[in-house]
Scaffold this active site. Structure first.
Site, mmCIF file in Angstrom:
data_model
loop_
_atom_site.group_PDB
_atom_site.id
_atom_site.type_symbol
_atom_site.label_atom_id
_atom_site.label_comp_id
_atom_site.label_asym_id
_atom_site.label_seq_id
_atom_site.Cartn_x
_atom_site.Cartn_y
_atom_site.Cartn_z
ATOM 1 N N ASP A 53 4.439 2.120 -2.270
ATOM 2 C CA ASP A 53 4.353 0.915 -2.166
ATOM 3 C C ASP A 53 3.874 0.094 -1.128
ATOM 4 O O ASP A 53 3.229 -0.285 -0.708
ATOM 5 C CB ASP A 53 5.339 -0.017 -2.713
ATOM 6 C CG ASP A 53 6.653 -0.039 -1.530
ATOM 7 O OD1 ASP A 53 6.720 0.851 -0.468
ATOM 8 O OD2 ASP A 53 7.630 -0.617 -1.922
ATOM 9 N N SER A 54 3.421 1.673 -0.148
ATOM 10 C CA SER A 54 2.490 1.490 1.526
ATOM 11 C C SER A 54 0.982 1.478 1.420
ATOM 12 O O SER A 54 0.803 1.178 2.118
ATOM 13 C CB SER A 54 3.004 3.144 1.774
ATOM 14 O OG SER A 54 2.704 4.124 1.078
ATOM 15 N N ASP A 92 6.698 4.996 -6.493
ATOM 16 C CA ASP A 92 7.463 3.311 -6.076
ATOM 17 C C ASP A 92 7.516 2.480 -7.307
ATOM 18 O O ASP A 92 6.335 2.251 -7.895
ATOM 19 C CB ASP A 92 7.098 2.997 -4.907
ATOM 20 C CG ASP A 92 7.496 3.410 -3.671
ATOM 21 O OD1 ASP A 92 8.657 4.683 -3.666
ATOM 22 O OD2 ASP A 92 7.282 3.314 -2.921
ATOM 23 N N LYS A 120 11.015 6.062 -7.632
ATOM 24 C CA LYS A 120 11.660 5.696 -6.253
ATOM 25 C C LYS A 120 12.256 4.776 -7.055
ATOM 26 O O LYS A 120 10.986 3.302 -7.194
ATOM 27 C CB LYS A 120 10.938 6.363 -5.611
ATOM 28 C CG LYS A 120 11.868 6.113 -4.300
ATOM 29 C CD LYS A 120 10.868 6.807 -2.916
ATOM 30 C CE LYS A 120 9.990 6.159 -2.413
ATOM 31 N NZ LYS A 120 10.043 5.205 -1.601
ATOM 32 N N GLU A 189 15.706 6.946 5.406
ATOM 33 C CA GLU A 189 13.738 6.174 6.157
ATOM 34 C C GLU A 189 14.694 5.807 7.373
ATOM 35 O O GLU A 189 15.731 5.552 7.598
ATOM 36 C CB GLU A 189 13.426 5.157 5.494
ATOM 37 C CG GLU A 189 12.330 4.559 6.230
ATOM 38 C CD GLU A 189 11.324 4.311 6.102
ATOM 39 O OE1 GLU A 189 10.618 3.639 6.945
ATOM 40 O OE2 GLU A 189 10.953 3.848 4.647
#
EC number: 2.1.2.11
Length: 271
Positions: A53-54, A92, A120, A189
């Site tokens: 989703d980046s 994602d 994910k 992360e």
């Protein structure tokens, strides 16, 4: 023009990732959003392609990932899948698409029909029931703990997680909970190196680090970050692999080598 390519490389599967972890072979993951880059990353030796989703940041220009929709992820997953890479494809689940186990399953089905081989989702202990529900229905799951970007407003910004004794203890509980629920992979992360190392040694499943030190089972970066083409402040955990390289493929190959030989991340990329 076709993106299909002959490759003698065995397909990377979910069991293959576990075998790599067990053998001590590092896993190289990058984000990917289209067929052209899927083909390039695949022939460069990348093990896992993440439709993250980046894309909300690097493709759509948003300041957070929150505006990204399920349709956005499904579209880009289908684009990547058309290249038929040997790398594993993970997609994602965006913000607001897995509030209940049933909603998560419906969202996952859409992404897997688009070509994802694993999904994910961000969260720890509170997601255990959802992860178990998905795994029982043949949906492979990658969990994501530590700094979870969809929680940016709850965190008050993009901040390192697990720095305090209480925070580290919660992160360990989160990691254990997602593994016990059936997750086959977990992203760590923005986590202190020592905490990420403890998590990695505690779990039996592979860990993928981003700003989590070199002891993780593998590493992931956002493609645009590692190529040095995303404007704005660069996170500490990012290295520009395009510097000194003649082509994008050479830069990606340098990233893969650096992950495999544990020269990336260095102390300057870790917390």
């Amino acid at each position: 023009m076709t993106y299909l390519q002959e490759s003698s490389r065995p397909a990377v599967t979910v069991p293959k990732l576990q075998a790599m972890r067990d053998a001590g072979e590092k896993i190289a993951m990058l984000t990917c959003y289209d067929a052209s880059f899927a083909a390039l990353l695949d022939r460069s030796g990348v093990d896992v392609l993440l439709i993250g989703d980046s894309l909300g940041n690097v493709l759509q220009g948003h300041t957070t990932t929150l505006p990204v929709s399920l349709d956005d992820i499904a579209y880009h997953t289908a684009c990547v899948a058309r290249a038929q890479p040997r790398a594993l494809i993970i997609a994602d689940l965006p913000f607001g698409t897995y509030g209940t186990p049933a909603e998560a399953f419906a969202s996952a089905v859409k992404l897997m029909r688009a070509g994802a081989q694993m999904i994910k989702l961000e969260g720890g202990e509170w997601l255990a029931e959802t992860i178990r529900f998905l795994v029982e229905r043949a949906v492979p799951v990658c969990a994501h703990v530590g700094l979870t970007p969809q929680s940016v407003h709850a965190f008050g910004g993009f901040k390192v997680q697990g720095k305090t004794e209480a925070g580290a203890a919660q992160l360990l509980r989160d990691a254990r909970a997602v593994e016990d629920a059936g997750a086959q992979l977990v992203v760590l992360e923005a986590v202190p190196t020592l905490v990420a190392s403890e998590v990695t040694h505690m779990l039996k499943i592979p860990t993928i680090g981003i700003g989590a030190g070199t002891d993780c089972s593998g590493q992931v970066l956002v493609l645009h970050d590692m190529l040095g083409i995303f404007p704005g402040k660069r996170p500490r955990f990012v290295k520009d692999f395009m510097q000194g390289q003649p082509t994008i493929q050479a830069a990606v190959e340098a990233y893969v080598r650096a992950v495999k030989d544990s020269s990336f991340p260095g102390p300057e990329h870790s917390f």
